[in-house]
Design an enzyme around this catalytic site. Structure first.
Site, PDB file in Angstrom:
ATOM      1  N   SER A 193       5.692  -1.781   1.849  1.00  0.00           N
ATOM      2  CA  SER A 193       4.927  -2.822   2.528  1.00  0.00           C
ATOM      3  C   SER A 193       5.438  -3.004   3.952  1.00  0.00           C
ATOM      4  CB  SER A 193       5.046  -4.166   1.789  1.00  0.00           C
ATOM      5  OG  SER A 193       4.286  -5.152   2.502  1.00  0.00           O
ATOM      6  N   ILE A 244      -4.662  -3.657  -4.512  1.00  0.00           N
ATOM      7  CA  ILE A 244      -5.880  -4.009  -5.273  1.00  0.00           C
ATOM      8  C   ILE A 244      -6.365  -2.821  -6.110  1.00  0.00           C
ATOM      9  CG2 ILE A 244      -6.614  -5.768  -3.614  1.00  0.00           C
ATOM     10  CD1 ILE A 244      -8.509  -3.708  -2.369  1.00  0.00           C
ATOM     11  N   ASP A 245      -5.505  -1.786  -6.244  1.00  0.00           N
ATOM     12  CA  ASP A 245      -5.947  -0.525  -6.857  1.00  0.00           C
ATOM     13  C   ASP A 245      -5.709  -0.446  -8.362  1.00  0.00           C
ATOM     14  OD1 ASP A 245      -3.123   1.001  -5.143  1.00  0.00           O
ATOM     15  OD2 ASP A 245      -3.138   0.028  -7.108  1.00  0.00           O
ATOM     16  N   ALA A 281       0.812  -1.228   0.000  1.00  0.00           N
ATOM     17  CA  ALA A 281       0.000   0.000   0.000  1.00  0.00           C
ATOM     18  C   ALA A 281       0.841   1.271   0.000  1.00  0.00           C
ATOM     19  CB  ALA A 281      -0.939  -0.004   1.201  1.00  0.00           C
ATOM     20  N   ARG A 319      -1.636   0.380   7.481  1.00  0.00           N
ATOM     21  CA  ARG A 319      -0.857   0.485   8.733  1.00  0.00           C
ATOM     22  C   ARG A 319       0.258   1.517   8.520  1.00  0.00           C
ATOM     23  NH1 ARG A 319      -1.306  -4.355   6.590  1.00  0.00           N
ATOM     24  NH2 ARG A 319      -2.639  -5.911   7.556  1.00  0.00           N
ATOM     25  N   HIS A 359      -3.766 -10.159  -4.069  1.00  0.00           N
ATOM     26  CA  HIS A 359      -4.998  -9.943  -3.299  1.00  0.00           C
ATOM     27  C   HIS A 359      -6.149  -9.465  -4.162  1.00  0.00           C
ATOM     28  CE1 HIS A 359      -2.255  -9.385   0.478  1.00  0.00           C
ATOM     29  NE2 HIS A 359      -2.384 -10.651   0.115  1.00  0.00           N
ATOM     30  N   CYS A 363     -26.648  -8.505  -9.588  1.00  0.00           N
ATOM     31  CA  CYS A 363     -26.085  -8.823 -10.904  1.00  0.00           C
ATOM     32  C   CYS A 363     -27.051  -8.401 -12.019  1.00  0.00           C
ATOM     33  CB  CYS A 363     -25.840 -10.331 -10.969  1.00  0.00           C
ATOM     34  SG  CYS A 363     -25.348 -10.904 -12.607  1.00  0.00           S
ATOM     35  N   CYS A 393     -28.296 -11.881 -13.781  1.00  0.00           N
ATOM     36  CA  CYS A 393     -29.181 -12.902 -13.182  1.00  0.00           C
ATOM     37  C   CYS A 393     -29.824 -12.435 -11.877  1.00  0.00           C
ATOM     38  CB  CYS A 393     -28.390 -14.194 -12.921  1.00  0.00           C
ATOM     39  SG  CYS A 393     -27.280 -14.067 -11.484  1.00  0.00           S
TER      40      CYS A 393
HETATM   41  N1  APR Z   1       6.679   5.234   0.468  1.00  0.00           N
HETATM   42  C1  APR Z   1       7.091   4.051   1.001  1.00  0.00           C
HETATM   43  N2  APR Z   1       6.477   3.457   2.072  1.00  0.00           N
HETATM   44  C2  APR Z   1       5.412   4.093   2.593  1.00  0.00           C
HETATM   45  C3  APR Z   1       4.927   5.324   2.089  1.00  0.00           C
HETATM   46  C4  APR Z   1       5.611   5.885   0.981  1.00  0.00           C
HETATM   47  N3  APR Z   1       5.225   7.061   0.442  1.00  0.00           N
HETATM   48  N4  APR Z   1       3.844   5.703   2.843  1.00  0.00           N
HETATM   49  C5  APR Z   1       3.662   4.725   3.767  1.00  0.00           C
HETATM   50  N5  APR Z   1       4.598   3.772   3.633  1.00  0.00           N
HETATM   51  C6  APR Z   1       4.748   2.514   4.390  1.00  0.00           C
HETATM   52  C7  APR Z   1       4.001   2.464   5.703  1.00  0.00           C
HETATM   53  O1  APR Z   1       4.757   3.069   6.743  1.00  0.00           O
HETATM   54  C8  APR Z   1       3.857   0.950   5.901  1.00  0.00           C
HETATM   55  O2  APR Z   1       5.029   0.404   6.509  1.00  0.00           O
HETATM   56  O3  APR Z   1       4.128   1.499   3.612  1.00  0.00           O
HETATM   57  C9  APR Z   1       3.758   0.414   4.472  1.00  0.00           C
HETATM   58  C10 APR Z   1       2.345   0.003   4.120  1.00  0.00           C
HETATM   59  O4  APR Z   1       2.021  -1.102   4.941  1.00  0.00           O
HETATM   60  P1  APR Z   1       0.508  -1.641   5.004  1.00  0.00           P
HETATM   61  O5  APR Z   1      -0.428  -0.486   5.132  1.00  0.00           O
HETATM   62  O6  APR Z   1       0.501  -2.726   6.026  1.00  0.00           O
HETATM   63  O7  APR Z   1       0.259  -2.230   3.550  1.00  0.00           O
HETATM   64  P2  APR Z   1       0.638  -3.662   2.997  1.00  0.00           P
HETATM   65  O8  APR Z   1       1.980  -4.100   3.480  1.00  0.00           O
HETATM   66  O9  APR Z   1       0.415  -3.613   1.528  1.00  0.00           O
HETATM   67  O10 APR Z   1      -0.500  -4.596   3.656  1.00  0.00           O
HETATM   68  C11 APR Z   1      -0.535  -5.939   3.242  1.00  0.00           C
HETATM   69  O11 APR Z   1      -2.618  -6.212   4.461  1.00  0.00           O
HETATM   70  O12 APR Z   1      -4.565  -5.112   4.904  1.00  0.00           O
HETATM   71  C12 APR Z   1      -4.035  -6.176   4.217  1.00  0.00           C
HETATM   72  O13 APR Z   1      -4.721  -7.127   2.194  1.00  0.00           O
HETATM   73  C13 APR Z   1      -4.254  -5.943   2.764  1.00  0.00           C
HETATM   74  O14 APR Z   1      -2.713  -6.094   0.920  1.00  0.00           O
HETATM   75  C14 APR Z   1      -2.868  -5.623   2.254  1.00  0.00           C
HETATM   76  C15 APR Z   1      -1.975  -6.383   3.206  1.00  0.00           C
END
Ligand code: APR
Length: 255
Positions: free
Chosen positions: A199, A110-111, A29, A41, A126, A158, A161
């Site tokens: 991540s 998922i974007d 994300a 997070r 995902h 849907c 259907c």
């Molecule tokens: N550049 C780099 N990292 C960043 C930035 C940025 N601009 N902004 C935020 N972050 C960091 C955050 O500090 C965090 O450590 O990106 C990380 C995002 O972590 P999550 O929000 O946990 O996302 P992700 O790792 O993709 O989550 C995994 O959890 O909620 C489920 O299915 C969902 O796919 C998701 C999975």
């Protein structure tokens, strides 16, 4: 991070990636935070501090009360999706793929922004929140059709259907799509460099893929704002924003 040390880290990362022959990216994300999509997070919005994932992101709750998911989607997620465009980090990875350096993007997102930026081989662990399917007739629909249906009824039905629709995303309590996971495992296993971008690396089985690369002799580079559980074993960790780091990294690799 002081500019000098950031520059030296990025040039070290470029040196490691320049020599790679089977490089893959693993994104979360954080790479979309600069596109206005909040993270779950850590830095970047922390969606989970506002909306209960045990409700909107859990298959059992969805089965019990699908309206909760659809209200979240209508009131929250759709607004991000409507406004979100790929940022320079997505574009840098697409450029790296078209130059032949990057073999795949394995994403938890998922974007759909990697595809919109031009990445061709995107392994969506995902699913994709712009795709939907009917739980009765399995017809697949895009965002436009479902958005219209959602204005008419919640939960949306849907058009073929009358059955119940669901997002083509992996909710908690569900397995990851088998074919995609198999491809992602193969890509991670054979990678000589895996570049993790944005991540927290806390959700499995996805978070196990960078470990697989290292177990097979590959190197791990992490670009993430904030800590991750793999920081201590990574070849290189750059604690900075993806949109700041990736364009510079890709530019230096081309030199
Ligand atoms: N550049 C780099 N990292 C960043 C930035 C940025 N601009 N902004 C935020 N972050 C960091 C955050 O500090 C965090 O450590 O990106 C990380 C995002 O972590 P999550 O929000 O946990 O996302 P992700 O790792 O993709 O989550 C995994 O959890 O909620 C489920 O299915 C969902 O796919 C998701 C999975």
């Amino acid at each position: 991070m002081a500019d000098k040390s950031l520059q030296s880290l990025i040039s070290r990362a470029a040196g490691l990636c320049r020599g790679a022959e089977r490089m893959v990216a693993f994104t979360g994300a954080g790479i979309s935070a600069d596109s206005g999509i909040p993270t779950y997070r850590g830095a970047g919005g922390g969606l989970w501090s506002k909306y209960d994932p045990d409700k909107y992101a859990n298959i059992n709750y969805f089965r019990k009360d699908p309206s909760y998911y659809w209200r979240f989607f209508r009131d929250v997620r759709h607004s991000f999706l409507d406004a979100a465009r790929p940022n320079t980090a997505h574009e840098a990875l697409a450029q790296l793929e078209s130059s032949g350096k990057l073999k795949a993007v394995i994403t938890q997102n998922i974007d759909g922004l990697h595809q919109e930026a031009g990445s061709a081989r995107v392994l969506e662990l995902h699913g994709n929140t712009r795709r939907f399917l009917c739980q009765q007739c399995a017809t697949v629909f895009g965002l436009t059709v479902v958005w219209e249906r959602l204005q008419a009824s919640l939960p949306p039905t849907c058009p073929e259907c009358g059955g119940e629709l669901r997002p083509d995303v992996v909710l908690f309590g569900e397995m990851l799509p088998e074919t995609v996971l198999r491809e992602a495992v193969e890509a991670a296993r054979t990678a000589d460099v895996i570049l993790v971008v944005g991540s927290s690396l806390v959700v499995h089985p996805a978070a196990g893929l960078p470990v697989l690369t290292m177990e097979h002799g590959g190197r791990l580079i992490i670009v993430n704002v904030g800590e991750t559980p793999l920081d201590g074993v990574a070849t290189l960790k750059i604690d900075a924003g993806a949109a700041e780091v990736l364009p510079q990294l890709v530019g230096l690799m081309a030199q």
